[in-house]
Scaffold this motif. Structure first.
Motif, PDB file in Angstrom:
ATOM      1  N   GLN A   2       0.858  -1.180   0.000  1.00 45.09           N
ATOM      2  CA  GLN A   2       0.000   0.000   0.000  1.00 45.09           C
ATOM      3  C   GLN A   2       0.896   1.231   0.000  1.00 45.09           C
ATOM      4  OE1 GLN A   2      -3.257   0.085  -0.218  1.00 45.09           O
ATOM      5  NE2 GLN A   2      -3.738   2.165   0.304  1.00 45.09           N
ATOM      6  N   VAL A   3       0.674   2.143  -0.947  1.00 41.31           N
ATOM      7  CA  VAL A   3       1.471   3.365  -1.034  1.00 41.31           C
ATOM      8  C   VAL A   3       0.542   4.547  -0.803  1.00 41.31           C
ATOM      9  CG1 VAL A   3       3.037   4.735  -2.445  1.00 41.31           C
ATOM     10  CG2 VAL A   3       3.047   2.255  -2.670  1.00 41.31           C
ATOM     11  N   LEU A   4       0.937   5.422   0.116  1.00 37.73           N
ATOM     12  CA  LEU A   4       0.162   6.612   0.473  1.00 37.73           C
ATOM     13  C   LEU A   4       0.924   7.856   0.034  1.00 37.73           C
ATOM     14  CD1 LEU A   4      -0.661   5.551   4.145  1.00 37.73           C
ATOM     15  CD2 LEU A   4      -2.008   5.105   2.087  1.00 37.73           C
ATOM     16  N   ASN A  58       5.789   1.462   7.082  1.00 35.94           N
ATOM     17  CA  ASN A  58       5.043   0.938   8.228  1.00 35.94           C
ATOM     18  C   ASN A  58       5.032   1.947   9.386  1.00 35.94           C
ATOM     19  OD1 ASN A  58       4.451  -1.444   6.803  1.00 35.94           O
ATOM     20  ND2 ASN A  58       6.458  -2.252   7.338  1.00 35.94           N
ATOM     21  N   GLN A  59       4.808   3.215   9.016  1.00 37.39           N
ATOM     22  CA  GLN A  59       4.633   4.339   9.926  1.00 37.39           C
ATOM     23  C   GLN A  59       5.891   4.711  10.709  1.00 37.39           C
ATOM     24  OE1 GLN A  59       1.013   3.841  12.183  1.00 37.39           O
ATOM     25  NE2 GLN A  59      -0.174   3.435  10.353  1.00 37.39           N
ATOM     26  N   ALA A  60       7.066   4.327  10.197  1.00 36.78           N
ATOM     27  CA  ALA A  60       8.342   4.725  10.803  1.00 36.78           C
ATOM     28  C   ALA A  60       9.149   5.488   9.751  1.00 36.78           C
ATOM     29  CB  ALA A  60       9.116   3.505  11.280  1.00 36.78           C
ATOM     30  N   ALA A  70       6.646  -6.808   0.080  1.00 32.02           N
ATOM     31  CA  ALA A  70       5.206  -6.971  -0.146  1.00 32.02           C
ATOM     32  C   ALA A  70       4.514  -6.900   1.210  1.00 32.02           C
ATOM     33  CB  ALA A  70       4.932  -8.311  -0.818  1.00 32.02           C
ATOM     34  N   GLY A  71       3.384  -6.219   1.256  1.00 32.58           N
ATOM     35  CA  GLY A  71       2.637  -6.083   2.497  1.00 32.58           C
ATOM     36  C   GLY A  71       2.977  -4.836   3.290  1.00 32.58           C
ATOM     37  N   ASP A  72       4.068  -4.144   2.934  1.00 33.50           N
ATOM     38  CA  ASP A  72       4.421  -2.914   3.636  1.00 33.50           C
ATOM     39  C   ASP A  72       3.453  -1.794   3.287  1.00 33.50           C
ATOM     40  OD1 ASP A  72       6.657  -3.936   4.920  1.00 33.50           O
ATOM     41  OD2 ASP A  72       8.090  -3.088   3.491  1.00 33.50           O
TER      42      ASP A  72
END
Length: 83
Positions: A2-4, A58-60, A70-72
């Motif tokens: 997921q890319v924000l 992953n919010q860091a 994958a999954g990050d």
């Protein structure tokens, strides 16, 4: 993965988020940015000056050498200033 996207990065790309499946050779944030830059003219514009974009995995907060898998969840945003 997921890319924000936030702030002007989001405006240039035209998306707030997307789910991507980069190729196996994309192993770190820098590689992901290069790969994303090839997805559309908006992505190319957003990542044209990669040094102006900050990242979190992953919010860091992390640097361009940080590994991605994958999954990050990977977030891109401009530098933040405080007051």
């Amino acid at each position: 993965m997921q890319v924000l996207y936030f702030a002007w990065v989001r405006q240039r790309i035209g998306l707030g988020a997307e789910r991507v499946d980069p190729p196996a050779e994309v192993a770190d944030v820098a590689g992901l940015m290069r790969w994303l830059a090839g997805r559309s003219p908006g992505h190319a514009s957003a990542f044209a000056e990669a040094g102006q974009i900050r990242c979190a995995v992953n919010q860091a907060f992390c640097g361009p050498e940080h590994p991605v898998r994958a999954g990050d969840e990977v977030a891109f945003f401009p530098p933040v200033t405080g007051g």
